[in-house]
Scaffold this active site. Structure first.
Site, PDB file in Angstrom:
ATOM      1  N   GLU A   1     -13.339 -40.832 -44.622  1.00 26.52           N
ATOM      2  CA  GLU A   1     -13.396 -39.615 -45.426  1.00 26.52           C
ATOM      3  C   GLU A   1     -11.970 -39.100 -45.597  1.00 26.52           C
ATOM      4  O   GLU A   1     -11.332 -38.671 -44.639  1.00 26.52           O
ATOM      5  CB  GLU A   1     -14.261 -38.559 -44.735  1.00 26.52           C
TER       6      GLU A   1
ATOM      7  N   CYS B   1     -16.612 -32.083 -48.051  1.00 25.88           N
ATOM      8  CA  CYS B   1     -17.419 -33.234 -47.632  1.00 25.88           C
ATOM      9  C   CYS B   1     -18.109 -33.891 -48.815  1.00 25.88           C
ATOM     10  O   CYS B   1     -18.462 -35.073 -48.750  1.00 25.88           O
ATOM     11  CB  CYS B   1     -18.444 -32.802 -46.593  1.00 25.88           C
TER      12      CYS B   1
ATOM     13  N   TRP C   1     -13.518 -24.755 -41.804  1.00 24.67           N
ATOM     14  CA  TRP C   1     -12.461 -23.989 -42.460  1.00 24.67           C
ATOM     15  C   TRP C   1     -12.431 -24.186 -43.972  1.00 24.67           C
ATOM     16  O   TRP C   1     -11.847 -23.384 -44.689  1.00 24.67           O
ATOM     17  CB  TRP C   1     -11.086 -24.367 -41.891  1.00 24.67           C
ATOM     18  N   ASN C   2     -13.060 -25.254 -44.475  1.00 24.01           N
ATOM     19  CA  ASN C   2     -12.894 -25.539 -45.900  1.00 24.01           C
ATOM     20  C   ASN C   2     -13.749 -24.643 -46.807  1.00 24.01           C
ATOM     21  O   ASN C   2     -13.385 -24.374 -47.941  1.00 24.01           O
ATOM     22  CB  ASN C   2     -13.152 -27.016 -46.202  1.00 24.01           C
TER      23      ASN C   2
ATOM     24  N   GLY D   1     -19.141 -29.933 -40.202  1.00 24.59           N
ATOM     25  CA  GLY D   1     -17.810 -30.404 -39.833  1.00 24.59           C
ATOM     26  C   GLY D   1     -17.782 -31.920 -39.775  1.00 24.59           C
ATOM     27  O   GLY D   1     -18.605 -32.610 -40.382  1.00 24.59           O
ATOM     28  N   SER D   2     -16.847 -32.447 -39.019  1.00 24.19           N
ATOM     29  CA  SER D   2     -16.642 -33.895 -38.973  1.00 24.19           C
ATOM     30  C   SER D   2     -17.761 -34.584 -38.205  1.00 24.19           C
ATOM     31  O   SER D   2     -18.405 -34.006 -37.327  1.00 24.19           O
ATOM     32  CB  SER D   2     -15.300 -34.216 -38.307  1.00 24.19           C
TER      33      SER D   2
ATOM     34  N   LYS E   1     -19.504 -19.139 -34.616  1.00 19.96           N
ATOM     35  CA  LYS E   1     -18.143 -19.508 -34.224  1.00 19.96           C
ATOM     36  C   LYS E   1     -17.445 -20.075 -35.460  1.00 19.96           C
ATOM     37  O   LYS E   1     -17.662 -21.221 -35.847  1.00 19.96           O
ATOM     38  CB  LYS E   1     -18.179 -20.554 -33.103  1.00 19.96           C
ATOM     39  N   PRO E   2     -16.600 -19.264 -36.129  1.00 21.46           N
ATOM     40  CA  PRO E   2     -15.866 -19.792 -37.289  1.00 21.46           C
ATOM     41  C   PRO E   2     -14.677 -20.633 -36.843  1.00 21.46           C
ATOM     42  O   PRO E   2     -14.261 -20.588 -35.680  1.00 21.46           O
ATOM     43  CB  PRO E   2     -15.398 -18.520 -37.999  1.00 21.46           C
TER      44      PRO E   2
ATOM     45  N   GLU F   1     -24.423 -31.055 -40.629  1.00 15.62           N
ATOM     46  CA  GLU F   1     -23.952 -31.428 -41.963  1.00 15.62           C
ATOM     47  C   GLU F   1     -22.553 -31.978 -41.763  1.00 15.62           C
ATOM     48  O   GLU F   1     -21.609 -31.226 -41.530  1.00 15.62           O
ATOM     49  CB  GLU F   1     -23.973 -30.212 -42.890  1.00 15.62           C
ATOM     50  N   LEU F   2     -22.419 -33.304 -41.816  1.00 19.40           N
ATOM     51  CA  LEU F   2     -21.218 -33.979 -41.350  1.00 19.40           C
ATOM     52  C   LEU F   2     -20.428 -34.597 -42.504  1.00 19.40           C
ATOM     53  O   LEU F   2     -20.545 -34.175 -43.637  1.00 19.40           O
ATOM     54  CB  LEU F   2     -21.614 -35.026 -40.305  1.00 19.40           C
TER      55      LEU F   2
END
Length: 492
Positions: A394, A297, A164-165, A241-242, A188-189, A263-264
């Site tokens: 984080e 991130c 979402w960011n 995401g996380s 999938k957004p 990409e975390l």
């Protein structure tokens, strides 16, 4: 496309018109007819709704992508390139509408949204060109009667789960290389920000992306994710995401041995040496920390300042942070918008409370802003330590802990003491330090005297628990191709 051709397309990108998902070239609702509201985090106002899809609809999207793959991958690279370039041109033409939509659903200041939309177009433009440069190789033969060749082919159906960011650029950074390589895709957004994804799909349709090549499903994250990770038709998963969710998706994808790009999370150190350009370091730290309200991130998470410059840096940094204007991202002059929801504000307050309990001093901020529960005042913590939660986790919010260091070996050790390894920043004018720090910092990316590391032409990604794979640059295209070895015998 020419400006005249674009201006005659007339695509409707109003939030209320983006109320259907995109599957197999058709705009469809959920089988149940149920929708999910999309909320402006700055005002709490409903700005639209999208279908609450689940397993059945996701299966159909995957099947549509699988059916479209043979024709799309067979299309000459130059033709795929032309379509991607048209898509980029349309994004540029509609950038103001896309930016307004992005700010409405995500909250970031309009200037930042315009920058993100511009980056989306750049990713597609870059990979439109890379589509024509997916080269193979001829290997020197070991026998005179045969030839050894290596060719690159598209992976197949790709599932993309996006955050979402950065709801626009993260899709373009994945769809660009995937489509360029000849893959088809199901996106999938995030449930929080689906409208930007649907707007991009509408422009992709107008650009001539064939039916089934790009699909967007919205709704139930668990049900959709389980289908995308479990389907044998999906050959690759790409996720931003996380770290927690990334590990779960990787585990689910293992059953079908999918390729994954993850990409975390990050825990970026920002190191300021005694010899740094003070003004540049302060400006870089503020922009890196508070862009998108710290919800990135790659945002600075902990600041280390060498003893000799510490007091001057802190004074200038606090002054700059206090000058930041907090407010609705749609309002001119806003520097820091809302958090994605009020629950994140509660998390920020808990991090400040933990830091204070462990000895930190709140130099400025530290509380919910007068604008509302989704707004948190930009915060600076002094007397911070590496044991505080805001330095170990984080943060993903506008909290900046500042710590003092004495020598290079100490700060490198402290910077590396984390399970994350996405990005680190260092400001120094000593070229010997620059080279040493860039090699010794255990991160996938290092910004030396520069806080803005993301660009379409460079590889973006982390090490350790910050991810697998790279996005952007020609390395990003490689993530969506398989290497095939061809041995041709009987040539003599």
């Amino acid at each position: 496309m020419t400006l005249t051709e674009i201006s005659h397309i007339g695509v409707d990108l109003a939030a209320e018109s983006l109320d259907k998902a995109f599957v197999g070239g058709e705009w469809v609702g959920a089988d149940s007819g149920v929708t999910v509201a999309v909320v402006d985090p700055a005002t709490g106002r409903n700005i639209g709704s999208v279908p609450n899809m689940g397993r059945a609809e996701t299966h159909r999207a995957v099947e549509a992508a699988a059916a479209a793959w043979p024709v799309w991958r067979a299309l000459p690279a130059g033709e795929r390139s032309t379509i991607l370039r048209r898509w980029a041109d349309l994004i540029t033409f509609y950038q103001d509408s896309l930016a307004e939509l992005l700010t409405a659903e995500q909250g970031k200041p309009l200037a930042e949204s315009l920058g993100e939309v511009g980056a989306s177009a750049k990713f597609l433009t870059w990979f439109a060109e890379e589509a024509k440069r997916s080269y193979g190789q001829t290997i020197p033969t070991d026998r005179v009667d045969r030839r050894l060749q290596v060719i690159r082919q598209s992976v197949g159906v790709v599932a993309a789960i996006t955050p979402w960011n950065f709801p626009s650029s993260m899709i373009a950074r994945k769809a660009g290389p995937a489509l360029a390589a000849g893959c088809t895709m199901v996106v999938k957004p995030s449930e929080e920000t689906p409208l930007s994804a649907l707007a991009l799909a509408r422009l992709a349709e107008a650009a001539g992306v064939p039916a089934g090549v790009l699909n967007v499903v919205t709704g139930n994250a668990r049900e959709i994710g389980e289908v995308l990770t479990g389907s044998p038709l999906v050959r690759k998963l790409t996720f931003t995401g996380s770290t927690r969710i990334g590990k779960l998706l990787a585990e689910q994808s293992a059953a079908t041995v999918k390729r994954v790009s993850l990409e975390l999370g990050g825990n970026a150190p920002f190191i300021v040496c005694d010899d740094a350009d003070l003004d540049a370091a302060v400006d870089g730290a503020i922009k890196s920390k508070f862009r998108n309200a710290g919800q990135a991130c790659v945002a600075t998470n902990r600041i280390y300042v060498q003893d000799g410059i510490f007091d001057r840096f802190v004074a200038a940094f606090i002054e700059g942070v206090r000058a930041l204007a907090v407010g609705n991202g749609a309002t001119a002059g806003t520097d820091v918008g809302p958090l994605i929801n009020s629950g994140v504000g509660t998390q920020m307050a808990a991090l400040v409370e933990d830091a204070v309990a462990k000895g930190a001093c709140v130099a400025t901020g530290g509380e919910t802003h007068a604008q509302g529960d989704a707004f948190f005042t930009p915060t600076v913590l002094l007397d911070a330590s590496d044991e505080m939660a805001c330095c170990r986790e984080e943060t993903f919010g506008p909290i900046a802990p500042i710590m003092r260091f004495i020598d290079d070996g100490e700060v490198v050790r402290r910077a590396n003491d984390t399970s994350y390894g996405l990005v680190a920043y260092c400001y120094t004018t000593d070229y010997r330090r620059l080279n040493r720090f860039s090699e010794e910092l255990e991160f996938g990316m290092v910004g030396m005297n520069d806080f803005s590391v993301s660009t379409e032409s460079a590889p973006f990604g982390g090490v350790k628990e910050s991810g697998i794979g790279r996005e952007g640059s020609h390395y990003g295209l490689d993530e969506y191709t398989e290497i095939k070895y061809v041995c041709v015998g009987g040539l003599s």
